[in-house]
Design a protein around this motif. Structure first.
Motif, PDB file in Angstrom:
ATOM      1  N   TYR A  20       0.097  16.512 -37.860  1.00 17.07           N
ATOM      2  CA  TYR A  20       0.148  17.696 -37.025  1.00 17.07           C
ATOM      3  C   TYR A  20      -0.860  17.543 -35.886  1.00 17.07           C
ATOM      4  O   TYR A  20      -1.895  16.869 -36.035  1.00 17.07           O
ATOM      5  CB  TYR A  20      -0.225  18.954 -37.825  1.00 17.07           C
ATOM      6  CG  TYR A  20       0.904  19.565 -38.618  1.00 17.07           C
ATOM      7  CD1 TYR A  20       1.280  19.044 -39.848  1.00 17.07           C
ATOM      8  CD2 TYR A  20       1.601  20.677 -38.136  1.00 17.07           C
ATOM      9  CE1 TYR A  20       2.310  19.608 -40.577  1.00 17.07           C
ATOM     10  CE2 TYR A  20       2.635  21.251 -38.862  1.00 17.07           C
ATOM     11  CZ  TYR A  20       2.976  20.712 -40.079  1.00 17.07           C
ATOM     12  OH  TYR A  20       4.007  21.281 -40.799  1.00 17.07           O
ATOM     13  N   GLU A  65      -6.713  17.729 -31.326  1.00 19.33           N
ATOM     14  CA  GLU A  65      -7.131  17.332 -32.663  1.00 19.33           C
ATOM     15  C   GLU A  65      -5.889  17.045 -33.501  1.00 19.33           C
ATOM     16  O   GLU A  65      -4.911  17.795 -33.447  1.00 19.33           O
ATOM     17  CB  GLU A  65      -7.984  18.416 -33.325  1.00 19.33           C
ATOM     18  CG  GLU A  65      -8.608  17.959 -34.643  1.00 19.33           C
ATOM     19  CD  GLU A  65      -9.912  18.641 -34.956  1.00 19.33           C
ATOM     20  OE1 GLU A  65     -10.139  19.748 -34.445  1.00 19.33           O
ATOM     21  OE2 GLU A  65     -10.710  18.072 -35.736  1.00 19.33           O
ATOM     22  N   LEU A 122       3.969  20.247 -35.632  1.00 17.87           N
ATOM     23  CA  LEU A 122       4.358  19.035 -36.335  1.00 17.87           C
ATOM     24  C   LEU A 122       4.696  17.923 -35.356  1.00 17.87           C
ATOM     25  O   LEU A 122       5.500  18.113 -34.435  1.00 17.87           O
ATOM     26  CB  LEU A 122       5.571  19.317 -37.222  1.00 17.87           C
ATOM     27  CG  LEU A 122       6.093  18.124 -38.023  1.00 17.87           C
ATOM     28  CD1 LEU A 122       5.091  17.756 -39.127  1.00 17.87           C
ATOM     29  CD2 LEU A 122       7.459  18.419 -38.631  1.00 17.87           C
ATOM     30  N   PHE A 130      -4.236  16.084 -37.308  1.00 13.34           N
ATOM     31  CA  PHE A 130      -4.459  16.219 -38.740  1.00 13.34           C
ATOM     32  C   PHE A 130      -3.404  15.451 -39.518  1.00 13.34           C
ATOM     33  O   PHE A 130      -2.200  15.609 -39.275  1.00 13.34           O
ATOM     34  CB  PHE A 130      -4.402  17.697 -39.164  1.00 13.34           C
ATOM     35  CG  PHE A 130      -5.528  18.522 -38.634  1.00 13.34           C
ATOM     36  CD1 PHE A 130      -5.395  19.224 -37.447  1.00 13.34           C
ATOM     37  CD2 PHE A 130      -6.730  18.591 -39.320  1.00 13.34           C
ATOM     38  CE1 PHE A 130      -6.438  19.989 -36.950  1.00 13.34           C
ATOM     39  CE2 PHE A 130      -7.780  19.358 -38.827  1.00 13.34           C
ATOM     40  CZ  PHE A 130      -7.632  20.047 -37.641  1.00 13.34           C
ATOM     41  N   ASN A 182      -7.046  26.074 -28.723  1.00 11.64           N
ATOM     42  CA  ASN A 182      -6.581  27.466 -28.754  1.00 11.64           C
ATOM     43  C   ASN A 182      -5.069  27.587 -28.942  1.00 11.64           C
ATOM     44  O   ASN A 182      -4.466  28.583 -28.538  1.00 11.64           O
ATOM     45  CB  ASN A 182      -7.005  28.200 -27.477  1.00 11.64           C
ATOM     46  CG  ASN A 182      -8.511  28.207 -27.323  1.00 11.64           C
ATOM     47  OD1 ASN A 182      -9.241  28.495 -28.267  1.00 11.64           O
ATOM     48  ND2 ASN A 182      -8.983  27.857 -26.144  1.00 11.64           N
ATOM     49  N   GLY A 236      -1.620  26.747 -31.795  1.00 12.28           N
ATOM     50  CA  GLY A 236      -1.312  26.563 -33.208  1.00 12.28           C
ATOM     51  C   GLY A 236      -1.024  25.116 -33.555  1.00 12.28           C
ATOM     52  O   GLY A 236      -0.896  24.263 -32.686  1.00 12.28           O
ATOM     53  N   LEU A 237      -0.922  24.842 -34.829  1.00 10.18           N
ATOM     54  CA  LEU A 237      -0.597  23.508 -35.307  1.00 10.18           C
ATOM     55  C   LEU A 237       0.879  23.213 -35.073  1.00 10.18           C
ATOM     56  O   LEU A 237       1.744  24.036 -35.370  1.00 10.18           O
ATOM     57  CB  LEU A 237      -0.893  23.414 -36.803  1.00 10.18           C
ATOM     58  CG  LEU A 237      -2.362  23.338 -37.183  1.00 10.18           C
ATOM     59  CD1 LEU A 237      -2.568  23.790 -38.619  1.00 10.18           C
ATOM     60  CD2 LEU A 237      -2.877  21.917 -37.001  1.00 10.18           C
ATOM     61  N   PHE A 266      -5.015  18.975 -46.159  1.00  4.45           N
ATOM     62  CA  PHE A 266      -5.305  18.456 -44.830  1.00  4.45           C
ATOM     63  C   PHE A 266      -6.431  17.436 -44.861  1.00  4.45           C
ATOM     64  O   PHE A 266      -7.390  17.572 -45.625  1.00  4.45           O
ATOM     65  CB  PHE A 266      -5.743  19.596 -43.903  1.00  4.45           C
ATOM     66  CG  PHE A 266      -4.623  20.489 -43.453  1.00  4.45           C
ATOM     67  CD1 PHE A 266      -4.178  21.527 -44.256  1.00  4.45           C
ATOM     68  CD2 PHE A 266      -4.021  20.295 -42.213  1.00  4.45           C
ATOM     69  CE1 PHE A 266      -3.148  22.347 -43.842  1.00  4.45           C
ATOM     70  CE2 PHE A 266      -2.994  21.122 -41.793  1.00  4.45           C
ATOM     71  CZ  PHE A 266      -2.554  22.147 -42.608  1.00  4.45           C
ATOM     72  N   PHE A 287       2.548  14.033 -43.379  1.00  4.89           N
ATOM     73  CA  PHE A 287       2.800  14.661 -42.090  1.00  4.89           C
ATOM     74  C   PHE A 287       1.630  14.369 -41.146  1.00  4.89           C
ATOM     75  O   PHE A 287       0.498  14.173 -41.582  1.00  4.89           O
ATOM     76  CB  PHE A 287       2.904  16.191 -42.233  1.00  4.89           C
ATOM     77  CG  PHE A 287       3.874  16.675 -43.278  1.00  4.89           C
ATOM     78  CD1 PHE A 287       3.518  16.671 -44.618  1.00  4.89           C
ATOM     79  CD2 PHE A 287       5.108  17.175 -42.919  1.00  4.89           C
ATOM     80  CE1 PHE A 287       4.394  17.136 -45.603  1.00  4.89           C
ATOM     81  CE2 PHE A 287       5.992  17.644 -43.879  1.00  4.89           C
ATOM     82  CZ  PHE A 287       5.633  17.621 -45.219  1.00  4.89           C
ATOM     83  N   GLN A 320      -3.128  19.805 -32.942  1.00  8.32           N
ATOM     84  CA  GLN A 320      -3.629  21.130 -32.571  1.00  8.32           C
ATOM     85  C   GLN A 320      -4.322  21.030 -31.220  1.00  8.32           C
ATOM     86  O   GLN A 320      -5.411  20.448 -31.116  1.00  8.32           O
ATOM     87  CB  GLN A 320      -4.591  21.661 -33.629  1.00  8.32           C
ATOM     88  CG  GLN A 320      -5.021  23.107 -33.403  1.00  8.32           C
ATOM     89  CD  GLN A 320      -5.897  23.615 -34.545  1.00  8.32           C
ATOM     90  OE1 GLN A 320      -6.728  22.880 -35.088  1.00  8.32           O
ATOM     91  NE2 GLN A 320      -5.714  24.876 -34.924  1.00  8.32           N
TER      92      GLN A 320
END
Lengths: 113, 115
Positions: free
Chosen positions: A36, A88, A46, A90, A41, A43-44, A103, A34, A38
């Motif tokens: 993700y 950012e 997809l 991941f 401030n 949430g993560l 992660f 996956f 971000q």
């Protein structure tokens, strides 16, 4: 055991130029992978996922990733960066058993005007 | 529909105090995960619930950490006798079913600061 390595902690690109965020994985079986994102401030969210159906995976906001088993890579690309892509990112591998995520350490993408 | 919610969004506490962090997963999601995001450690798994049971607690860093889930829904992560190294963002995620390829949906997190 599974693991992921994100090769760059920071990437800077100019707006309108291509984006490449690199990820290598290690897995003893066919992995689920996956990406993700971000935002500050937030949430993560997809972006996309690979689950062996197709090696080239298209995600949201023009991102895509290619699963290359021979290179154990799952790099994230976008043809043309936008200012709103600054965030950012991941790379994540899913695990068997309890299906928890592992992660990568994250890549911070900066987009220059 | 409503996503995963977490409360409080921010928590500042003094060293040695206990804290409780709450997670409301997406309705109907049977799997629930807690992760911690801290500087220097990245994002790390803490605990996994399937329904109300926790088959994997391997990520809990010490016996000061515990979690429960009731009614197959809300989960609470409790940290006793907080230490400064507990300062981090605690993230909750839920998934409609288990499976290596299932997407996890993340909440916005609780930022914990231990003074």
């Amino acid at each position: 055991a599974q693991s992921v390595t994100q090769l760059d902690s920071h990437v800077s690109v100019s707006e309108g130029t291509p984006v490449l965020l690199r990820c290598n994985y290690s897995s003893s079986y066919s992995p689920s992978l996956f990406w993700y994102v971000q935002h500050p401030n937030k949430g993560l969210q997809l972006l996309l996922k690979y689950t062996s159906a197709a090696t080239l995976v298209k995600g949201i906001n023009g991102f895509e990733a290619e699963f290359k088993k021979s290179e154990t890579s799952f790099h994230l690309t976008k043809p043309s960066a936008h200012m709103s892509d600054a965030a950012e990112y991941f790379c994540v591998v899913g695990t068997s058993g309890t299906y928890k995520y592992i992660f990568g350490t994250g890549t911070r993408l900066k987009v220059l005007a | 529909g409503a996503g995963v919610s977490q409360s409080p969004s921010n928590k500042v506490t003094e060293k040695g105090k206990d804290v409780e962090l709450r997670c409301d997963p997406i309705s109907g999601h049977t799997a629930l995960y807690w992760y911690r995001q801290s500087l220097g450690q990245g994002l790390e798994f803490l605990i996994y619930f399937q329904g109300n049971s926790a088959p994997d607690k391997s990520g809990l860093p010490s016996d000061r950490f515990s979690a429960e889930r009731t009614g197959g829904s809300v989960s609470t992560l409790t940290i006793q006798r907080t230490q400064q190294e507990d300062s981090a963002v605690y993230l909750c995620a839920s998934s409609p079913r288990t499976g290596m390829d299932n997407e996890q949906f993340f909440g916005p997190g609780t930022r914990l600061t231990v003074l």
